[in-house]
Write an enzyme that holds these catalytic residues in place. Structure first.
Site, PDB file in Angstrom:
ATOM      1  N   LYS A 245       0.797  -1.268  -0.046  1.00  0.00           N
ATOM      2  CA  LYS A 245      -0.050  -0.040   0.000  1.00  0.00           C
ATOM      3  C   LYS A 245       0.827   1.244  -0.029  1.00  0.00           C
ATOM      4  O   LYS A 245       1.934   1.385   0.749  1.00  0.00           O
ATOM      5  CB  LYS A 245      -0.969  -0.159   1.206  1.00  0.00           C
ATOM      6  CG  LYS A 245      -2.203   0.832   1.241  1.00  0.00           C
ATOM      7  CD  LYS A 245      -2.833   0.348   2.469  1.00  0.00           C
ATOM      8  CE  LYS A 245      -4.135   1.122   2.584  1.00  0.00           C
ATOM      9  NZ  LYS A 245      -4.720   0.799   3.965  1.00  0.00           N
TER      10      LYS A 245
HETATM   11  O1  G3P Z   1      -9.268   2.147   4.495  1.00  0.00           O
HETATM   12  C1  G3P Z   1      -8.904   3.429   5.319  1.00  0.00           C
HETATM   13  C2  G3P Z   1      -9.468   3.612   6.512  1.00  0.00           C
HETATM   14  O2  G3P Z   1      -8.985   2.823   7.453  1.00  0.00           O
HETATM   15  C3  G3P Z   1      -9.810   5.140   7.020  1.00  0.00           C
HETATM   16  O3  G3P Z   1     -10.743   4.952   7.597  1.00  0.00           O
HETATM   17  O4  G3P Z   1     -12.629   5.925   9.255  1.00  0.00           O
HETATM   18  O5  G3P Z   1     -10.291   6.501   9.309  1.00  0.00           O
HETATM   19  O6  G3P Z   1     -11.536   7.647   7.434  1.00  0.00           O
HETATM   20  P1  G3P Z   1     -11.471   6.421   8.226  1.00  0.00           P
END
Ligand code: G3P
Length: 224
Positions: free
Chosen positions: A89
């Protein structure tokens, strides 16, 4: 559409895998830290354990921490050696795009993360990214439309014939999963709570309750 779980929590990964619907896992440094995993040796070991839990052929995204080309390539190669399931990634920055192109040339699968626009999606596809991760929840957070972004990228990829898979990330709710499916996402990566939320419907609960009541009444009739 493939279902990935977005976590480094082994219990959550096992629970989703036991449902029989899990196609892969995505993680990032903050998800690792949330599980108390730190230090290179422990992080690499944790990735190996995740790969073993999900089984062969299911992609597991492992994120590089470096932000320069050389550092990302060195880290990515080390991550890719852990297990054939590993997808490297890489963030959507200039050196990240260079790294994506390099990994593509040497046959290492990639996931381009921190994507918030169609322009970035074009760059990642041109660089040969395997997966593209638009963060739909974070786009919604700033009062823009995350699902519209998935729709737009899907349209561009269709017109241009790009092979990069759209992986809807930063999913917060079961509705995000359904909307991503409608918008043409190839993959969704979500926390266990969003996956489990898909089961919920009050009519299912009422139907089950009715069935057990009918069985109870049926048994009483037999006894009479
Ligand atoms: O897949 C990306 C994720 O881990 C981020 O999620 O909820 O922090 O925007 P969030």
């Amino acid at each position: 559409m493939l279902f990935f779980i977005d976590t480094a929590n082994l219990d959550h990964i096992r629970e989703a895998a036991e449902l029989g619907i899990l196609d892969g896992v995505t993680t990032n440094p903050s998800l690792m830290a949330k599980e108390g995993i730190s230090g290179e040796k422990n992080i690499l070991k944790h990735y190996r354990t995740i790969c073993e839990i999900v089984g062969d052929g299911r992609d597991v995204s492992a994120e590089v921490i470096s932000t320069d080309f050389k550092g990302m390539v060195a880290e990515g190669k080390k991550l890719a050696e852990i297990h054939p399931n590993i997808v490297v990634k890489v963030p959507m920055i200039k050196d990240g795009v260079k790294a994506l192109a390099h990994f593509s040339e040497i046959g290492i699968k990639t996931n381009c993360t921190l994507v918030f626009s169609a322009g970035q999606a074009i760059l990642a596809a041109k660089a040969g990214a395997t997966y593209l991760s638009p963060f739909i929840g974070r786009v919604d957070d700033i009062n823009w439309d995350g699902i519209a972004l998935i729709r737009e990228i899907n349209r561009i990829y269709e017109i241009q014939g790009y092979e990069t898979a759209i992986l809807a990330a930063s999913i917060r709710t079961p509705l995000h999963i359904v909307q991503s499916a409608k918008a043409g996402a190839d993959v969704v990566t979500c926390p266990l709570s969003a996956i489990m939320g898909l089961f919920n419907h009050p009519l299912t609960d009422i139907g089950l309750e009715k069935r057990s009541e009918e069985r109870r009444v049926g048994k009483e009739c037999l006894r009479l």
